[in-house]
Design an enzyme around this catalytic site. Structure first.
Site, PDB file in Angstrom:
ATOM      1  CG  HIS A   1     -50.965  61.929  11.467  1.00 50.38           C
ATOM      2  ND1 HIS A   1     -52.250  62.203  11.849  1.00 50.38           N
ATOM      3  CD2 HIS A   1     -50.333  63.143  11.455  1.00 50.38           C
ATOM      4  CE1 HIS A   1     -52.387  63.504  12.058  1.00 50.38           C
ATOM      5  NE2 HIS A   1     -51.243  64.097  11.816  1.00 50.38           N
TER       6      HIS A   1
ATOM      7  CG  HIS B   1     -57.777  59.079  17.649  1.00 51.59           C
ATOM      8  ND1 HIS B   1     -57.305  60.101  18.439  1.00 51.59           N
ATOM      9  CD2 HIS B   1     -57.765  59.520  16.372  1.00 51.59           C
ATOM     10  CE1 HIS B   1     -57.024  61.118  17.645  1.00 51.59           C
ATOM     11  NE2 HIS B   1     -57.281  60.807  16.400  1.00 51.59           N
TER      12      HIS B   1
ATOM     13  CG  ASP C   1     -57.750  58.397   8.590  1.00 51.18           C
ATOM     14  OD1 ASP C   1     -58.141  59.295   7.832  1.00 51.18           O
ATOM     15  OD2 ASP C   1     -56.756  58.491   9.328  1.00 51.18           O
TER      16      ASP C   1
HETATM   17  N1  CMC Z   1     -55.634  47.538  16.048  1.00 52.15           N
HETATM   18  C1  CMC Z   1     -55.336  46.664  17.021  1.00 52.15           C
HETATM   19  N2  CMC Z   1     -54.874  46.999  18.229  1.00 52.15           N
HETATM   20  C2  CMC Z   1     -54.698  48.307  18.455  1.00 52.15           C
HETATM   21  C3  CMC Z   1     -55.010  49.287  17.492  1.00 52.15           C
HETATM   22  C4  CMC Z   1     -55.498  48.871  16.254  1.00 52.15           C
HETATM   23  N3  CMC Z   1     -55.810  49.729  15.289  1.00 52.15           N
HETATM   24  N4  CMC Z   1     -54.735  50.517  17.992  1.00 52.15           N
HETATM   25  C5  CMC Z   1     -54.279  50.301  19.229  1.00 52.15           C
HETATM   26  N5  CMC Z   1     -54.261  48.981  19.505  1.00 52.15           N
HETATM   27  C6  CMC Z   1     -53.876  48.339  20.771  1.00 52.15           C
HETATM   28  C7  CMC Z   1     -52.370  48.313  20.921  1.00 52.15           C
HETATM   29  O1  CMC Z   1     -51.828  47.116  20.424  1.00 52.15           O
HETATM   30  C8  CMC Z   1     -52.204  48.471  22.396  1.00 52.15           C
HETATM   31  O2  CMC Z   1     -52.398  47.236  22.980  1.00 52.15           O
HETATM   32  P1  CMC Z   1     -51.559  46.805  24.299  1.00 52.15           P
HETATM   33  O3  CMC Z   1     -51.985  47.769  25.361  1.00 52.15           O
HETATM   34  O4  CMC Z   1     -51.982  45.418  24.539  1.00 52.15           O
HETATM   35  O5  CMC Z   1     -50.135  46.951  23.927  1.00 52.15           O
HETATM   36  C9  CMC Z   1     -53.347  49.368  22.821  1.00 52.15           C
HETATM   37  O6  CMC Z   1     -54.379  49.176  21.811  1.00 52.15           O
HETATM   38  C10 CMC Z   1     -52.987  50.839  22.858  1.00 52.15           C
HETATM   39  O7  CMC Z   1     -52.351  51.161  21.632  1.00 52.15           O
HETATM   40  P2  CMC Z   1     -51.273  52.301  21.459  1.00 52.15           P
HETATM   41  O8  CMC Z   1     -50.528  52.077  20.196  1.00 52.15           O
HETATM   42  O9  CMC Z   1     -50.493  52.427  22.738  1.00 52.15           O
HETATM   43  O10 CMC Z   1     -52.188  53.557  21.345  1.00 52.15           O
HETATM   44  P3  CMC Z   1     -51.735  54.930  20.784  1.00 52.15           P
HETATM   45  O11 CMC Z   1     -52.614  55.931  21.414  1.00 52.15           O
HETATM   46  O12 CMC Z   1     -50.270  55.118  20.927  1.00 52.15           O
HETATM   47  O13 CMC Z   1     -52.020  54.775  19.214  1.00 52.15           O
HETATM   48  C11 CMC Z   1     -52.971  54.929  17.082  1.00 52.15           C
HETATM   49  C12 CMC Z   1     -53.029  55.408  18.530  1.00 52.15           C
HETATM   50  C13 CMC Z   1     -53.932  55.757  16.243  1.00 52.15           C
HETATM   51  C14 CMC Z   1     -51.552  55.145  16.518  1.00 52.15           C
HETATM   52  C15 CMC Z   1     -53.331  53.443  17.035  1.00 52.15           C
HETATM   53  O14 CMC Z   1     -54.631  53.235  17.570  1.00 52.15           O
HETATM   54  C16 CMC Z   1     -53.223  52.836  15.637  1.00 52.15           C
HETATM   55  O15 CMC Z   1     -52.143  52.429  15.247  1.00 52.15           O
HETATM   56  N6  CMC Z   1     -54.363  52.790  14.852  1.00 52.15           N
HETATM   57  C17 CMC Z   1     -54.318  52.309  13.511  1.00 52.15           C
HETATM   58  C18 CMC Z   1     -53.850  53.420  12.602  1.00 52.15           C
HETATM   59  C19 CMC Z   1     -54.924  54.472  12.398  1.00 52.15           C
HETATM   60  O16 CMC Z   1     -56.074  54.173  12.121  1.00 52.15           O
HETATM   61  N7  CMC Z   1     -54.502  55.743  12.504  1.00 52.15           N
HETATM   62  C20 CMC Z   1     -55.380  56.878  12.244  1.00 52.15           C
HETATM   63  C21 CMC Z   1     -55.605  57.706  13.457  1.00 52.15           C
HETATM   64  S1  CMC Z   1     -56.953  58.859  13.199  1.00 52.15           S
HETATM   65  C22 CMC Z   1     -56.356  59.975  12.067  1.00 52.15           C
HETATM   66  C23 CMC Z   1     -55.425  60.930  12.647  1.00 52.15           C
HETATM   67  O17 CMC Z   1     -55.843  61.755  13.492  1.00 52.15           O
HETATM   68  O18 CMC Z   1     -54.270  60.924  12.240  1.00 52.15           O
END
Ligand code: CMC
Length: 428
Positions: free
Chosen positions: A268, A307, A363
């Site tokens: 986050h 995201h 971010d």
């Molecule tokens: N790098 C590589 N792969 C990713 C990433 C990433 N940053 N984010 C998602 N994926 C892949 C993930 O591995 C998954 O692949 P598969 O379907 O093959 O398993 C797919 O994309 C969907 O990911 P998810 O984790 O199910 O998606 P989510 O909606 O639960 O997660 C997130 C959202 C923000 C936690 C995630 O994109 C992430 O970990 N990003 C990196 C951390 C980050 O930058 N966070 C800041 C968010 S913006 C600020 C805020 O509002 O807090």
């Protein structure tokens, strides 16, 4: 003829159910009517991470992740970033209207009136270890404020509520600056209300021996816009925490401390810190290809990308990219920017990221700006929290006034053991 009704046939019993659809959702409690027999608890929905559960109705922030739209109380984020100030935006979020001149003047005055911290809070902060993480200091200090303002427990009194909201907005920059100065081993600078909200924050952070700190107007404006961009983002992890803790009628200081704890995590608000660590680890443009390879193999995540709701370019990231250019004209270009730009270029053209709809989020660039302002990574989520406080408070109050809300208490699907008999330790 189309009806706003969901017809369900339960194949277990052959029973049919009609559930009204309102605002694109069904009321989850209606699922409980679906039972196999009288003793059945009724059907539940299973939704870890609340990926498809609306926990509230809200009128604060509109977000269309597919189209990349973000609006506070109907106003596009781009217009607010171009024309508003953080305190005006905070007023908008809290009171659902743009203030007129007199209202804004009064609001700014009120917030500034509450920038001072009790001297005991200062002593409390001095007690942290020299290397305490700034977010840990923020979370604990916010919670400690609850002990200074016991009347904050009167959450059903609108005037008392407003006072705490103004206090929290006023004190956030002071707590943040004190946390920063503590890390440096420098004396704390008291608030000086001759400055703007953000100018005062900068002077509390950076004033050394000079009598009056000279605030650079470009950096002051850049930071103010960053606060605007972070001010709200509907039901994210920290805001949901604020609402959940608020739903037990806890006071806003402990609720805000919990929200800040939610923000601390690297998925986050801690992501901007992780972005910078990642860029430093990559170190040079020539190492990017290898980093992308590791991301694609699932070994690591590309921080600052992806995201939960944006499946398009985060509109805040676009604005931040422009701010970065203005900031670097003052501070000089941060070499990490070249790595970030190249990383972004490669990721936006790579099948892996395109297919998963992974775009830069807020971010991705904010950390590079914060570093240009000479801030340590530990302070990045703290800056996020200063802006987000406005949203937390607006959402907290909306939750409290919503007659449909109740104490947050989800259900579980129990998959553990059936009844077992206790075995004395000597017999195990
Ligand atoms: N790098 C590589 N792969 C990713 C990433 C990433 N940053 N984010 C998602 N994926 C892949 C993930 O591995 C998954 O692949 P598969 O379907 O093959 O398993 C797919 O994309 C969907 O990911 P998810 O984790 O199910 O998606 P989510 O909606 O639960 O997660 C997130 C959202 C923000 C936690 C995630 O994109 C992430 O970990 N990003 C990196 C951390 C980050 O930058 N966070 C800041 C968010 S913006 C600020 C805020 O509002 O807090």
């Amino acid at each position: 003829m189309s009806k706003n009704v969901l017809s369900i046939t339960d194949q277990r019993t052959g029973q049919q159910y009609e559930i009204p659809i309102e605002n694109g959702a069904i009321n989850a409690m209606r699922l409980r009517e679906i039972k196999v027999d009288e003793n059945d608890f009724g059907l539940m929905s299973y939704d870890p991470g609340f990926k498809n559960t609306a926990s509230t109705k809200s009128t604060i922030t509109f977000l269309d992740g597919g189209k990349g739209i973000l609006r506070y109380r109907g106003y596009p984020i781009e217009e607010l970033a171009a024309n508003s100030t953080f305190l005006e935006t905070a007023y908008l979020l809290l009171f659902n209207k743009l203030p007129n001149e007199a209202e804004l003047k009064q609001f700014v005055h009120d917030v500034k009136h509450h920038t001072m911290l009790h001297e005991n809070t200062k002593k409390f902060m001095e007690g942290f270890r020299y290397d305490a993480h700034s977010m840990g200091m923020l979370v604990s200090t916010l919670a400690s404020l609850s002990t200074f303002y016991p009347k904050a427990k009167n959450i059903h009194d609108p005037e008392k509520r407003k006072l705490q909201m103004i206090r929290l907005l006023g004190k956030m920059p002071t707590i943040a600056a004190y946390a920063f100065r503590h890390t440096l081993g420098m004396p704390f600078n008291y608030p000086d209300n001759e400055y703007s909200y953000t100018g005062n924050f900068l002077q509390m952070m950076f004033r050394m021996t000079e009598k009056k700190y000279e605030v650079n107007p470009i950096l002051e404006r850049a930071l103010d816009v960053l606060f605007i961009l972070h001010a709200d983002h509907e039901q994210n992890c920290s805001t949901t925490t604020m609402r959940v803790v608020g739903s037990s009628n806890a006071d806003p200081y402990v609720a805000a401390a919990s929200a800040a704890a939610g923000l601390y995590g690297p998925l986050h608000g801690g992501a901007n810190e992780m972005v910078l660590r990642m860029l430093r680890e990559i170190g040079s443009v020539k190492n990017i290809a290898n980093h992308i390879k590791r991301v694609k193999s699932g070994e690591i995540r590309l921080m600052g990308f992806g995201h939960r709701v944006y499946k398009n370019y985060d509109p805040r990231a676009k604005i931040i990219k422009n701010i970065a250019d203005q900031v670097f004209e003052v501070t000089g270009r941060n070499p990490l920017l070249d790595i970030a730009l190249e990383l972004e270029r490669i990721a936006l053209n790579d099948e892996y990221f395109i297919n998963k709809k992974l775009y830069p989020n807020v971010d991705f660039y904010s950390g590079i700006i914060y570093e240009a302002l000479n801030l340590p990574v530990e302070m990045f989520p703290v800056l996020f929290a200063i802006g987000r406080m406005a949203g937390w408070l607006a959402q907290w109050e909306e939750g409290l006034l919503d007659k449909e809300q109740a104490i947050a208490r989800p259900r579980q699907l129990f998959l553990g053991d059936e009844k077992r008999t206790y075995v004395p330790i000597s017999k195990r």
